[in-house]
Design an enzyme around this catalytic site. Structure first.
Site, PDB file in Angstrom:
ATOM      1  N   CYS A 108       0.823  -1.227   0.000  1.00  0.00           N
ATOM      2  CA  CYS A 108       0.000   0.000   0.000  1.00  0.00           C
ATOM      3  C   CYS A 108       0.854   1.273   0.000  1.00  0.00           C
ATOM      4  O   CYS A 108       0.346   2.373  -0.236  1.00  0.00           O
ATOM      5  CB  CYS A 108      -0.948   0.006   1.193  1.00  0.00           C
ATOM      6  SG  CYS A 108      -2.081  -1.374   1.169  1.00  0.00           S
ATOM      7  N   HIS A 241      -2.966   7.474   3.359  1.00  0.00           N
ATOM      8  CA  HIS A 241      -3.486   6.225   2.777  1.00  0.00           C
ATOM      9  C   HIS A 241      -4.875   5.965   3.350  1.00  0.00           C
ATOM     10  O   HIS A 241      -5.070   5.973   4.563  1.00  0.00           O
ATOM     11  CB  HIS A 241      -2.522   5.076   3.099  1.00  0.00           C
ATOM     12  CG  HIS A 241      -3.063   3.728   2.747  1.00  0.00           C
ATOM     13  ND1 HIS A 241      -3.768   3.496   1.593  1.00  0.00           N
ATOM     14  CD2 HIS A 241      -2.998   2.541   3.395  1.00  0.00           C
ATOM     15  CE1 HIS A 241      -4.116   2.224   1.543  1.00  0.00           C
ATOM     16  NE2 HIS A 241      -3.679   1.622   2.635  1.00  0.00           N
ATOM     17  N   ASN A 271     -10.458   0.677   0.934  1.00  0.00           N
ATOM     18  CA  ASN A 271      -9.002   0.722   0.861  1.00  0.00           C
ATOM     19  C   ASN A 271      -8.564   0.185  -0.507  1.00  0.00           C
ATOM     20  O   ASN A 271      -8.698  -1.006  -0.787  1.00  0.00           O
ATOM     21  CB  ASN A 271      -8.444  -0.151   1.997  1.00  0.00           C
ATOM     22  CG  ASN A 271      -6.930  -0.218   2.010  1.00  0.00           C
ATOM     23  OD1 ASN A 271      -6.278   0.166   1.042  1.00  0.00           O
ATOM     24  ND2 ASN A 271      -6.376  -0.726   3.088  1.00  0.00           N
TER      25      ASN A 271
HETATM   26  O1  UT7 Z   1      -3.640  -1.055   3.995  1.00  0.00           O
HETATM   27  C1  UT7 Z   1      -3.525  -1.589   5.294  1.00  0.00           C
HETATM   28  C2  UT7 Z   1      -4.629  -2.616   5.481  1.00  0.00           C
HETATM   29  N1  UT7 Z   1      -5.186  -2.849   6.768  1.00  0.00           N
HETATM   30  C3  UT7 Z   1      -5.658  -1.945   7.675  1.00  0.00           C
HETATM   31  O2  UT7 Z   1      -5.530  -0.760   7.583  1.00  0.00           O
HETATM   32  C4  UT7 Z   1      -6.404  -2.514   8.850  1.00  0.00           C
HETATM   33  C5  UT7 Z   1      -6.185  -1.785  10.142  1.00  0.00           C
HETATM   34  N2  UT7 Z   1      -7.065  -2.296  11.162  1.00  0.00           N
HETATM   35  C6  UT7 Z   1      -8.379  -1.992  11.196  1.00  0.00           C
HETATM   36  O3  UT7 Z   1      -8.817  -1.205  10.390  1.00  0.00           O
HETATM   37  C7  UT7 Z   1      -9.248  -2.600  12.269  1.00  0.00           C
HETATM   38  O4  UT7 Z   1      -8.452  -3.384  13.128  1.00  0.00           O
HETATM   39  C8  UT7 Z   1     -10.392  -3.483  11.668  1.00  0.00           C
HETATM   40  C9  UT7 Z   1     -11.408  -2.593  10.967  1.00  0.00           C
HETATM   41  C10 UT7 Z   1      -9.825  -4.481  10.658  1.00  0.00           C
HETATM   42  C11 UT7 Z   1     -11.116  -4.256  12.762  1.00  0.00           C
HETATM   43  O5  UT7 Z   1     -11.591  -3.362  13.769  1.00  0.00           O
HETATM   44  P1  UT7 Z   1     -11.371  -3.737  15.300  1.00  0.00           P
HETATM   45  O6  UT7 Z   1     -11.999  -2.666  16.067  1.00  0.00           O
HETATM   46  O7  UT7 Z   1      -9.904  -3.939  15.499  1.00  0.00           O
HETATM   47  O8  UT7 Z   1     -12.200  -5.078  15.460  1.00  0.00           O
HETATM   48  P2  UT7 Z   1     -11.721  -6.539  15.893  1.00  0.00           P
HETATM   49  O9  UT7 Z   1     -10.898  -7.165  14.822  1.00  0.00           O
HETATM   50  O10 UT7 Z   1     -11.166  -6.517  17.261  1.00  0.00           O
HETATM   51  O11 UT7 Z   1     -13.115  -7.283  15.912  1.00  0.00           O
HETATM   52  C12 UT7 Z   1     -14.150  -6.930  16.849  1.00  0.00           C
HETATM   53  C13 UT7 Z   1     -15.348  -7.835  16.590  1.00  0.00           C
HETATM   54  C14 UT7 Z   1     -14.999  -9.311  16.539  1.00  0.00           C
HETATM   55  O12 UT7 Z   1     -16.051 -10.046  17.148  1.00  0.00           O
HETATM   56  P3  UT7 Z   1     -15.933 -10.537  18.681  1.00  0.00           P
HETATM   57  O13 UT7 Z   1     -14.707 -11.423  18.716  1.00  0.00           O
HETATM   58  O14 UT7 Z   1     -15.761  -9.285  19.505  1.00  0.00           O
HETATM   59  O15 UT7 Z   1     -17.223 -11.247  18.895  1.00  0.00           O
HETATM   60  C15 UT7 Z   1     -14.970  -9.619  15.069  1.00  0.00           C
HETATM   61  O16 UT7 Z   1     -15.266 -10.983  14.782  1.00  0.00           O
HETATM   62  O17 UT7 Z   1     -15.942  -7.521  15.333  1.00  0.00           O
HETATM   63  C16 UT7 Z   1     -16.105  -8.738  14.573  1.00  0.00           C
HETATM   64  N3  UT7 Z   1     -16.007  -8.415  13.171  1.00  0.00           N
HETATM   65  C17 UT7 Z   1     -17.063  -8.058  12.416  1.00  0.00           C
HETATM   66  N4  UT7 Z   1     -18.373  -7.914  12.708  1.00  0.00           N
HETATM   67  C18 UT7 Z   1     -19.201  -7.541  11.703  1.00  0.00           C
HETATM   68  C19 UT7 Z   1     -14.887  -8.378  12.387  1.00  0.00           C
HETATM   69  N5  UT7 Z   1     -15.202  -8.034  11.138  1.00  0.00           N
HETATM   70  C20 UT7 Z   1     -16.543  -7.820  11.109  1.00  0.00           C
HETATM   71  C21 UT7 Z   1     -17.465  -7.434  10.127  1.00  0.00           C
HETATM   72  N6  UT7 Z   1     -18.763  -7.301  10.467  1.00  0.00           N
HETATM   73  N7  UT7 Z   1     -17.072  -7.154   8.858  1.00  0.00           N
END
Ligand code: UT7
Length: 317
Positions: A108, A241, A271
């Site tokens: 990226c 980004h 993204n």
């Molecule tokens: O170019 C670089 C590419 N990557 C990035 O920039 C990613 C950077 N990171 C992020 O943007 C965030 O970490 C995410 C958006 C990917 C995730 O957000 P988060 O606040 O860190 O959530 P999490 O991974 O801790 O997940 C929280 C909950 C989980 O459920 P439980 O375990 O609390 O029951 C996930 O399973 O949200 C759940 N979850 C979803 N729920 C509905 C994860 N993805 C989804 C979804 N819809 N799409």
């Protein structure tokens, strides 16, 4: 180095969060609040090669430059339609130039890498005008059964032409070890290959990437500002980004600056990897948001973990 033109192309298919919730256990509210994304464009009937060519032609038109005056084509794409020849060679043939071409992969952060190489080519007097295109299709390597990753991405191509003259831009690039982002690839059918098959989909430790993104972006921006002898107040726009709106908000809060300095389009692009900054720049250019002399800072991060920033002044003179 100065930017004399911008261009872009997005796939025609718009996929909303509600569209995703029809086949994934996700919902609009979760995606909006955690990422800021409302919709993204995804390749369906077009190819990434076609999109890249479209963005380049749009850019050449915007720059009002003769195609024969382009001295180099730098193309950034994580994956494209062919292993060989490089995507940049298809662009070369389609637009009808006779210049050298090169493909890069800096994940990226690719746009900043391409700017760095273009700057070096210009300073070495090997080129006066360099066409850069970042063309990305993450939709081909995310697992569409994994809600944690596939909802975040969109496809698109953004292009710029950089030329000699202008402000002595400042660029900083860095790579630090991490296993937070990875996507394997399996090639060929060698009877001698004893390696295990790799998972061909994107693997991401979202929270680790989030932290690395915020930390590296601030350091990279501070570094280029120091090199330029400028402060946050001297910058008109920070084009970060477009990975997650919360990452952009975090960085903005660390700097204590107003929202207007942090333009964004992640709401309707998702993204788009290395294409995200040139896509945003093109939108601002076409909307006539940029004035001659505006100080712009680009900052990107991605798999590797690569990160980088570039400080440049807007304007053709
Ligand atoms: O170019 C670089 C590419 N990557 C990035 O920039 C990613 C950077 N990171 C992020 O943007 C965030 O970490 C995410 C958006 C990917 C995730 O957000 P988060 O606040 O860190 O959530 P999490 O991974 O801790 O997940 C929280 C909950 C989980 O459920 P439980 O375990 O609390 O029951 C996930 O399973 O949200 C759940 N979850 C979803 N729920 C509905 C994860 N993805 C989804 C979804 N819809 N799409």
């Amino acid at each position: 180095m100065k930017i004399i033109g911008t261009g872009s192309a997005l796939p025609h298919l718009v996929v909303t969060n509600d569209d995703l919730s029809k086949f994934l256990d996700t919902n609009d509210e979760w995606i909006r609040t955690r990422t800021g994304i409302q919709s993204r464009n995804i390749l369906s009937t077009e190819t990434i090669t076609e999109l890249a060519i479209k963005a380049c032609l749009d850019c050449i038109k915007n720059a009002k430059i003769d195609i024969q005056d382009i001295d180099y084509i730098l193309c950034h794409s994580v994956i494209s339609d062919a292993i060989i020849p490089a995507l940049s060679t298809f662009i070369h043939d389609a637009i009808g130039t006779d210049c050298p071409t090169l493909d890069l992969n800096g994940a990226c952060t690719g746009f900043i890498y391409a700017l760095d190489i273009a700057d070096s080519l210009i300073k070495a007097q090997k080129a006066k005008n360099v066409l850069i295109v970042c063309a990305e299709e993450p939709s081909k390597f995310v697992d569409w059964t994994k809600r944690e990753t596939c909802v975040l991405f969109g496809d698109g191509a953004g292009a710029v032409i950089v030329s000699e003259g202008g402000f002595d831009s400042k660029i900083h690039l860095k790579t630090q070890h991490t296993d937070a982002l990875y996507c394997g690839a399996n090639y060929g059918n060698s009877p001698f290959d004893k390696q295990e098959m790799k998972d061909p989909f994107l693997y991401m430790k979202g929270r680790d990437v989030f932290k690395l993104a915020v930390q590296s972006s601030k350091k990279d921006i501070d570094y280029v500002l120091e090199k330029a002898g400028m402060t946050y107040d001297d910058v008109n726009y920070f084009l970060l980004h477009q990975a997650n709106m919360r990452i952009i908000d975090f960085i903005k809060e660390q700097f204590g600056l107003s929202c207007e300095k942090f333009p964004h389009n992640i709401e309707y692009t998702g993204n788009t990897s290395s294409a995200s900054i040139p896509l945003l720049l093109d939108e601002m250019n076409k909307n006539e948001q940029l004035k001659d002399g505006d100080v712009l800072v680009f900052s990107a991060f991605g798999a590797g973990f690569t990160s980088g920033a570039c400080l440049i002044k807007w304007g053709k003179n």
